[in-house]
Write a protein that holds these residues in place. Structure first.
Motif, PDB file in Angstrom:
ATOM      1  N   ASP A  92     -19.734  -5.237   1.152  1.00  0.00           N
ATOM      2  CA  ASP A  92     -20.321  -3.965   0.244  1.00  0.00           C
ATOM      3  C   ASP A  92     -21.633  -3.737   0.304  1.00  0.00           C
ATOM      4  OD1 ASP A  92     -18.464  -2.741  -0.569  1.00  0.00           O
ATOM      5  OD2 ASP A  92     -17.757  -4.524  -1.933  1.00  0.00           O
ATOM      6  N   HIS A  98     -10.819   0.540  -3.109  1.00  0.00           N
ATOM      7  CA  HIS A  98      -9.973  -0.180  -1.384  1.00  0.00           C
ATOM      8  C   HIS A  98     -10.738  -1.129  -0.736  1.00  0.00           C
ATOM      9  CE1 HIS A  98      -8.745   1.076   2.351  1.00  0.00           C
ATOM     10  NE2 HIS A  98      -8.089   1.825   1.856  1.00  0.00           N
ATOM     11  N   TYR A 114     -10.988   6.927  -8.620  1.00  0.00           N
ATOM     12  CA  TYR A 114      -9.996   7.943  -7.673  1.00  0.00           C
ATOM     13  C   TYR A 114     -10.178   8.982  -8.172  1.00  0.00           C
ATOM     14  CZ  TYR A 114      -6.281   8.428 -10.738  1.00  0.00           C
ATOM     15  OH  TYR A 114      -5.504   9.360 -12.074  1.00  0.00           O
ATOM     16  N   ARG A 164      -8.622   8.683  -2.075  1.00  0.00           N
ATOM     17  CA  ARG A 164     -10.058   7.535  -2.111  1.00  0.00           C
ATOM     18  C   ARG A 164     -10.190   6.715  -3.299  1.00  0.00           C
ATOM     19  NH1 ARG A 164     -14.106  11.368   0.416  1.00  0.00           N
ATOM     20  NH2 ARG A 164     -13.468  11.741   2.547  1.00  0.00           N
ATOM     21  N   ARG A 203     -14.597   1.907   0.484  1.00  0.00           N
ATOM     22  CA  ARG A 203     -15.110   2.218  -1.334  1.00  0.00           C
ATOM     23  C   ARG A 203     -16.767   3.203  -0.908  1.00  0.00           C
ATOM     24  NH1 ARG A 203     -13.825  -3.198  -1.146  1.00  0.00           N
ATOM     25  NH2 ARG A 203     -15.271  -3.693  -0.416  1.00  0.00           N
ATOM     26  N   ASN A 247     -11.955   3.536  -5.793  1.00  0.00           N
ATOM     27  CA  ASN A 247     -12.852   1.683  -6.108  1.00  0.00           C
ATOM     28  C   ASN A 247     -12.596   1.161  -5.513  1.00  0.00           C
ATOM     29  OD1 ASN A 247     -11.722   2.113  -8.450  1.00  0.00           O
ATOM     30  ND2 ASN A 247     -13.255   2.105  -9.595  1.00  0.00           N
ATOM     31  N   TRP A 276     -15.531   6.583  -0.967  1.00  0.00           N
ATOM     32  CA  TRP A 276     -15.240   6.993  -2.146  1.00  0.00           C
ATOM     33  C   TRP A 276     -16.968   7.379  -2.877  1.00  0.00           C
ATOM     34  CZ3 TRP A 276     -16.997   3.260  -6.145  1.00  0.00           C
ATOM     35  CH2 TRP A 276     -16.743   3.775  -7.162  1.00  0.00           C
TER      36      TRP A 276
END
Length: 331
Positions: free
Chosen positions: A9, A70, A54, A66, A76, A68, A79
């Motif tokens: 991330d 995923h 979402y 979509r 993410r 948060n 999203w």
């Protein structure tokens, strides 16, 4: 903002801050808060992504969800970026029907400016939605009981309450029929609706102090009413078009009529201002009468129209509430 390694991330807080700053710049360029720049600080501070864990976007054959959580970091990030787009976000669907959404931020900013909030005002919001609008109001007014938001669906109010708490705000979140207001917390200085109706409920006027203001979507527009007394309010539409999810529990919002348009030129049928007149005058004018008026008056813009609520009745008008063009609104 380039890519990142699979399975990793990017800094979500930094990405959210960057996306929020970009949204603020976009709203600034739209001129939405030019009349009251204090709202800029609210949009800078309130994290919209906390209110839309979402949402749904249109996709071939329906909607794509979509969210948060995923498992794919790239999903993410999509999203998170989408949460700060200047666009409405569908947040609740049932059998393909849109039940709730987070409104377009620039439209929210414009509405909050038009509401004319002052320090110490007590505000009632009709339609809790995600809680984001209530958070913006709390940031502006403080978190000491001045903001009340109401929604009919207990799932919506519960999720709004959670989102607000996660963002550090604690307004009164009430489950109930928004058309009836929230009499136990009245009087209010301002009432703002983020859902569409076919008329202005007299309860909103009755629960607003004289000198207060009611701002609500109506017939694909936004009308701002000055409250004269508990039985009388009057005002004009803003110039902008506005499309909102109908209020559940009250009367359904006036839709955009499609049938019975024979005699109306095809190019006029799709004109936004003509269809606004049709929706506003539904029951008072047939389409050919509406077309004759629309042509005679030079395709009047929304701000030439207004609404009066008095003694439990409501009517819409063009130019003058006592003039020749007046149409009753549903009771």
């Amino acid at each position: 903002m380039g890519g990142f390694a699979p399975g990793q991330d990017r800094d979500p807080d930094g990405l959210a801050a960057s996306a929020r700053a970009a949204l603020v710049r976009e709203i600034e360029l739209s001129g939405a808060w030019a009349g009251d720049p204090v709202w800029r600080a609210a949009f800078e501070a309130v994290p919209r992504h906390l209110f839309v864990p979402y949402y749904y976007v249109g996709a071939v054959g329906g909607y794509e969800r979509r969210w948060n959580g995923h498992p794919d970091p790239a999903a993410r990030e999509r999203w998170l970026r989408g949460a700060y787009a200047d666009t409405p976000l569908a947040t609740r669907l049932r059998d393909g029907e849109l039940l709730s959404s987070s409104s377009q931020p620039s439209l929210m900013a414009m509405m909050l400016v038009a509401l004319g909030v002052a320090d110490g005002d007590r505000v009632l919001e009709i339609g809790a939605g995600t809680g984001y609008n209530a958070a913006l109001l709390c940031h502006r007014l403080g978190d000491d009981g001045l903001v009340t938001t109401v929604d009919l669906d207990p799932e919506i109010t519960e999720s709004a309450r959670r989102h607000l708490a996660a963002a550090g705000f604690h307004p009164a979140v009430v489950t109930g029929d928004g058309a009836r207001g929230v009499p136990e917390r009245a009087p209010f200085d301002r009432v703002i609706a983020t859902c569409a109706l076919s008329a202005v409920p007299p309860a909103w006027v009755a629960q607003c102090r004289p000198g207060g203001r009611v701002l609500t979507p109506l017939a694909t527009g936004l009308v701002t009413l000055a409250v004269r007394d508990p039985r009388h309010a009057e005002g004009r539409f803003l110039e902008t078009p506005a499309y909102f999810v109908p209020l559940r529990g009250g009367e359904p919002a006036a839709g955009l009529p499609a049938p019975g348009l024979s005699g109306v030129p095809r190019w006029v049928r799709d004109d936004d201002l003509f269809r606004f007149l049709l929706a506003l005058s539904r029951g008072g004018l047939d389409p050919r009468e509406a077309y004759a008026l629309w042509e005679r008056e030079g395709a009047p813009r929304r701000e030439r129209y207004g609404v009066t609520v008095r003694d439990g009745r409501g009517w819409a008008w063009l130019d003058d509430p006592e003039g020749p063009y007046v149409w009753p609104l549903p009771v």
